[in-house]
Structure formats: C-alpha cells, structure tokens
Design an enzyme around this catalytic site. Structure first.
Site, PDB file in Angstrom:
ATOM      1  N   SER A   8       0.838  -1.205   0.000  1.00 46.00           N
ATOM      2  CA  SER A   8       0.000   0.000   0.000  1.00 46.00           C
ATOM      3  C   SER A   8       0.871   1.251   0.000  1.00 46.00           C
ATOM      4  O   SER A   8       1.674   1.476   0.907  1.00 46.00           O
ATOM      5  CB  SER A   8      -0.899   0.014   1.244  1.00 46.00           C
ATOM      6  OG  SER A   8      -1.446   1.302   1.397  1.00 46.00           O
ATOM      7  N   HIS A  33      -1.236  -1.217  -4.320  1.00 43.63           N
ATOM      8  CA  HIS A  33      -2.497  -0.798  -3.701  1.00 43.63           C
ATOM      9  C   HIS A  33      -2.523   0.715  -3.502  1.00 43.63           C
ATOM     10  O   HIS A  33      -1.685   1.280  -2.803  1.00 43.63           O
ATOM     11  CB  HIS A  33      -2.618  -1.525  -2.355  1.00 43.63           C
ATOM     12  CG  HIS A  33      -3.937  -1.394  -1.673  1.00 43.63           C
ATOM     13  ND1 HIS A  33      -5.037  -2.167  -1.985  1.00 43.63           N
ATOM     14  CD2 HIS A  33      -4.347  -0.571  -0.669  1.00 43.63           C
ATOM     15  CE1 HIS A  33      -6.055  -1.842  -1.208  1.00 43.63           C
ATOM     16  NE2 HIS A  33      -5.669  -0.875  -0.394  1.00 43.63           N
ATOM     17  N   ASP A  35      -4.660   3.756  -1.994  1.00 47.79           N
ATOM     18  CA  ASP A  35      -5.763   4.109  -1.088  1.00 47.79           C
ATOM     19  C   ASP A  35      -6.257   5.502  -1.402  1.00 47.79           C
ATOM     20  O   ASP A  35      -5.508   6.472  -1.292  1.00 47.79           O
ATOM     21  CB  ASP A  35      -5.273   4.054   0.366  1.00 47.79           C
ATOM     22  CG  ASP A  35      -5.164   2.624   0.850  1.00 47.79           C
ATOM     23  OD1 ASP A  35      -6.151   1.881   0.703  1.00 47.79           O
ATOM     24  OD2 ASP A  35      -4.089   2.247   1.344  1.00 47.79           O
ATOM     25  N   MET A  37      -8.911   8.451  -0.480  1.00 46.93           N
ATOM     26  CA  MET A  37      -9.776   8.925   0.617  1.00 46.93           C
ATOM     27  C   MET A  37     -10.299  10.303   0.273  1.00 46.93           C
ATOM     28  O   MET A  37      -9.555  11.147  -0.234  1.00 46.93           O
ATOM     29  CB  MET A  37      -8.981   8.997   1.913  1.00 46.93           C
ATOM     30  CG  MET A  37      -8.297   7.705   2.274  1.00 46.93           C
ATOM     31  SD  MET A  37      -7.355   7.898   3.786  1.00 46.93           S
ATOM     32  CE  MET A  37      -6.563   6.288   3.874  1.00 46.93           C
ATOM     33  N   HIS A  66      -8.389   1.264  -4.115  1.00 47.23           N
ATOM     34  CA  HIS A  66      -9.358   1.105  -3.021  1.00 47.23           C
ATOM     35  C   HIS A  66      -9.948   2.479  -2.720  1.00 47.23           C
ATOM     36  O   HIS A  66      -9.258   3.337  -2.176  1.00 47.23           O
ATOM     37  CB  HIS A  66      -8.602   0.512  -1.817  1.00 47.23           C
ATOM     38  CG  HIS A  66      -9.377   0.423  -0.557  1.00 47.23           C
ATOM     39  ND1 HIS A  66      -8.765   0.287   0.673  1.00 47.23           N
ATOM     40  CD2 HIS A  66     -10.707   0.431  -0.312  1.00 47.23           C
ATOM     41  CE1 HIS A  66      -9.678   0.215   1.618  1.00 47.23           C
ATOM     42  NE2 HIS A  66     -10.871   0.304   1.053  1.00 47.23           N
ATOM     43  N   MET A  68     -12.072   4.759  -0.637  1.00 48.42           N
ATOM     44  CA  MET A  68     -12.781   4.986   0.632  1.00 48.42           C
ATOM     45  C   MET A  68     -13.488   6.325   0.499  1.00 48.42           C
ATOM     46  O   MET A  68     -13.032   7.352   1.013  1.00 48.42           O
ATOM     47  CB  MET A  68     -11.770   4.983   1.784  1.00 48.42           C
ATOM     48  CG  MET A  68     -11.232   3.593   2.071  1.00 48.42           C
ATOM     49  SD  MET A  68      -9.706   3.636   3.029  1.00 48.42           S
ATOM     50  CE  MET A  68      -8.520   3.707   1.713  1.00 48.42           C
ATOM     51  N   MET A 140     -11.773  -5.423   5.398  1.00 47.84           N
ATOM     52  CA  MET A 140     -10.959  -4.468   6.169  1.00 47.84           C
ATOM     53  C   MET A 140     -10.693  -5.062   7.549  1.00 47.84           C
ATOM     54  O   MET A 140     -11.622  -5.431   8.274  1.00 47.84           O
ATOM     55  CB  MET A 140     -11.688  -3.130   6.329  1.00 47.84           C
ATOM     56  CG  MET A 140     -11.767  -2.278   5.073  1.00 47.84           C
ATOM     57  SD  MET A 140     -10.190  -1.914   4.286  1.00 47.84           S
ATOM     58  CE  MET A 140      -9.328  -1.010   5.567  1.00 47.84           C
ATOM     59  N   ASP A 178      -6.951  -6.083   4.301  1.00 51.51           N
ATOM     60  CA  ASP A 178      -6.265  -4.783   4.337  1.00 51.51           C
ATOM     61  C   ASP A 178      -6.300  -4.196   5.745  1.00 51.51           C
ATOM     62  O   ASP A 178      -7.372  -3.943   6.302  1.00 51.51           O
ATOM     63  CB  ASP A 178      -7.002  -3.854   3.358  1.00 51.51           C
ATOM     64  CG  ASP A 178      -6.339  -2.500   3.163  1.00 51.51           C
ATOM     65  OD1 ASP A 178      -5.269  -2.254   3.746  1.00 51.51           O
ATOM     66  OD2 ASP A 178      -6.918  -1.681   2.416  1.00 51.51           O
TER      67      ASP A 178
HETATM   68  C1  DX5 Z   1      -6.383   1.843   5.557  1.00 56.33           C
HETATM   69  C2  DX5 Z   1      -5.923   1.526   4.162  1.00 56.33           C
HETATM   70  C3  DX5 Z   1      -4.811   0.560   4.096  1.00 56.33           C
HETATM   71  C4  DX5 Z   1      -3.551   0.969   4.770  1.00 56.33           C
HETATM   72  C5  DX5 Z   1      -2.962  -0.235   5.422  1.00 56.33           C
HETATM   73  O1  DX5 Z   1      -7.474   2.660   5.497  1.00 56.33           O
HETATM   74  O2  DX5 Z   1      -6.977   1.016   3.390  1.00 56.33           O
HETATM   75  O3  DX5 Z   1      -4.547   0.116   2.773  1.00 56.33           O
HETATM   76  O4  DX5 Z   1      -2.588   1.532   3.901  1.00 56.33           O
HETATM   77  O5  DX5 Z   1      -1.945   0.165   6.217  1.00 56.33           O
HETATM   78  P1  DX5 Z   1      -1.191  -0.806   7.212  1.00 56.33           P
HETATM   79  O6  DX5 Z   1      -0.690  -1.951   6.391  1.00 56.33           O
HETATM   80  O7  DX5 Z   1      -0.143   0.060   7.761  1.00 56.33           O
HETATM   81  O8  DX5 Z   1      -2.204  -1.229   8.239  1.00 56.33           O
HETATM   82 ZN    ZN Z   2      -6.595   0.013   1.329  1.00 58.47          ZN
END
Ligand code: DX5
Ligand code: ZN
Length: 217
Positions: A8, A33, A35, A37, A66, A68, A140, A178
């Site tokens: 990620s 990956h 993320d 947001m 991903h 969010m 998650m 994740d």
């Molecule tokens: C959290 C993200 C993850 C995050 C995971 O909201 O969706 O992808 O980067 O981070 P670690 O591996 O540090 O828990």
């Molecule tokens: Zn993620």
C-alpha cells in the site's frame, strides 16, 4: 494456493513514488495498492487521480485502487480513467445490495474489474448475494482511514466464510485483506484462505523490506 502481496502506497515516501513503486515490483509484488480517501467517508484525504494517472504505467503490476469515498458512483469512473485495473468501493457507502450492483455494473461497463469492501463492523453476510458479481472482496481488518493500526482478528472469521462460499460455488472472486498485516497476521490470513495481502507500514520505511516482503509469502 498462490497468495499475492499488494503493497500500500499510503505508507510510501510520497516524494519518491516512482522509486517506491519500482522497489516493491522488484521484490515480486503482483499488485500495487492505491488508497483513495475523500475526507468524507473517512477523515483523511489521500491520492488525487492525477497521481494515479502519472504513475499507473511506470510498472507492470496490477493497479489495485481502493476508494474509501462517500460517492463511489462519481469517483470510480475518475480512477478508471486514471488507470485503475481494479476499483474496490465500500458497501457502507451504498448501503443496499441493489445500489451496490449499480456501482459494480458501472465499473464493469468501463472494462475495469470491480471489488467490494466491508469495514470491521459490517457483517460478511451483506456480501453473500454480491460475491458472484464482483472480481474481488476486500475485508478491512482495521477501520479505514489510516495506516499503522493493529489487526482486528474478527476479519479471520469473515475470510473463512468467504473462502467457503467462493469455493462451494466455484466462483472467480479473489479475497483481499487490508489493515495491520505483518508476518504474523499475514500468516493467519493465508491460513484462513485469503488471496491478496495488503501491507503498508509493515513494508515501507524499513531497510529490511525484502525480508519483510518474504514473510508475507
Ligand atoms: C487503511 C488503508 C490501508 C492501509 C494499510 O485505510 O486502506 O490500505 O494503507 O496500512 P497498514 O498496512 O499500515 O495497516
Ligand atoms: Zn486500502
């Protein structure tokens, strides 16, 4: 069963993204990956689509995006255009199977793979009628929003249940997990039947990233 690793980029050095991406590709990662947001569905904001557009092509891994976000119908096409190979949205952002189906169709119509994700407090049963419609289910194992949190063990039960449903119906749907993944929790998830381990803070920012990566196999 082969398992895949999806580093990620949330924990990567944002000033050196290309090098950070190539570093995990050289280790053998199959997915990268991203993320996304929006500051609404989760508090923080992260990568803009322009960043995905800029770097989606500097490697050969699968761009695993991903989202969010509160409005996946609006956001998914933006990231498909930016180069996503898979877009995974949250069930909680749509709240009903019919609405989820609409987002899945919209993603598939644009020749992209579709994934659906559930937060730790959402029961896995909401996905029962959707797993034959998606390419990937993302469990998650932390509350979405930031990296570096501790793994929530109830994710293991969800993975086991999904594995059973998918195998019983011989479906083509991958299971991804994740949040809080390290050598130890990664093994628990693999034993539970997961296909893809997402790992951010366990990998990035450490000199022994190669050894750490190996423990996820
Ligand atoms: C959290 C993200 C993850 C995050 C995971 O909201 O969706 O992808 O980067 O981070 P670690 O591996 O540090 O828990
Ligand atoms: Zn993620």
């Amino acid at each position: 069963m082969k398992n895949y690793v999806a580093p990620s980029l949330l924990s990567a050095d944002k000033e050196n993204l290309e090098a950070e991406i190539k570093k995990v590709e050289a280790l053998g990662a199959e997915y990268i990956h991203w993320d996304i947001m929006d500051g609404i569905f989760v508090e923080n904001k992260s990568f803009e689509d322009s960043v995905v557009a800029k770097f989606h092509n500097c490697h050969k891994m699968i761009n695993d995006v991903h989202i969010m976000v509160a409005d996946p119908k609006h956001v998914a096409p933006i990231f498909i255009k930016a180069g996503a190979d898979i877009v995974t949205f949250h069930y909680e952002a749509v709240e009903c199977p019919k609405c989820a189906q609409k987002v899945i169709d919209l993603i598939h119509d644009q020749k992209c793979k579709a994934g659906i994700s559930i937060k730790p407090k959402t029961p896995v049963r909401v996905l029962k009628k959707l797993i034959d419609k998606v390419d990937l289910v993302l469990v998650m194992s932390v509350e979405p929003g930031k990296g570096g949190q501790a793994f929530i063990p109830s994710a293991l039960k969800k993975i086991k249940k999904l594995r059973k449903w998918i195998d019983k119906r011989n479906l083509n749907c991958l299971i991804e997990v994740d949040g809080g993944i390290n050598g130890e929790t990664g093994k628990l998830c693999r034993d539970a039947g997961v296909d893809i381990l997402v790992a951010g803070s366990y990998l990035y920012g450490h000199d022994d990233i190669k050894e750490r990566f190996e423990t996820l196999r």
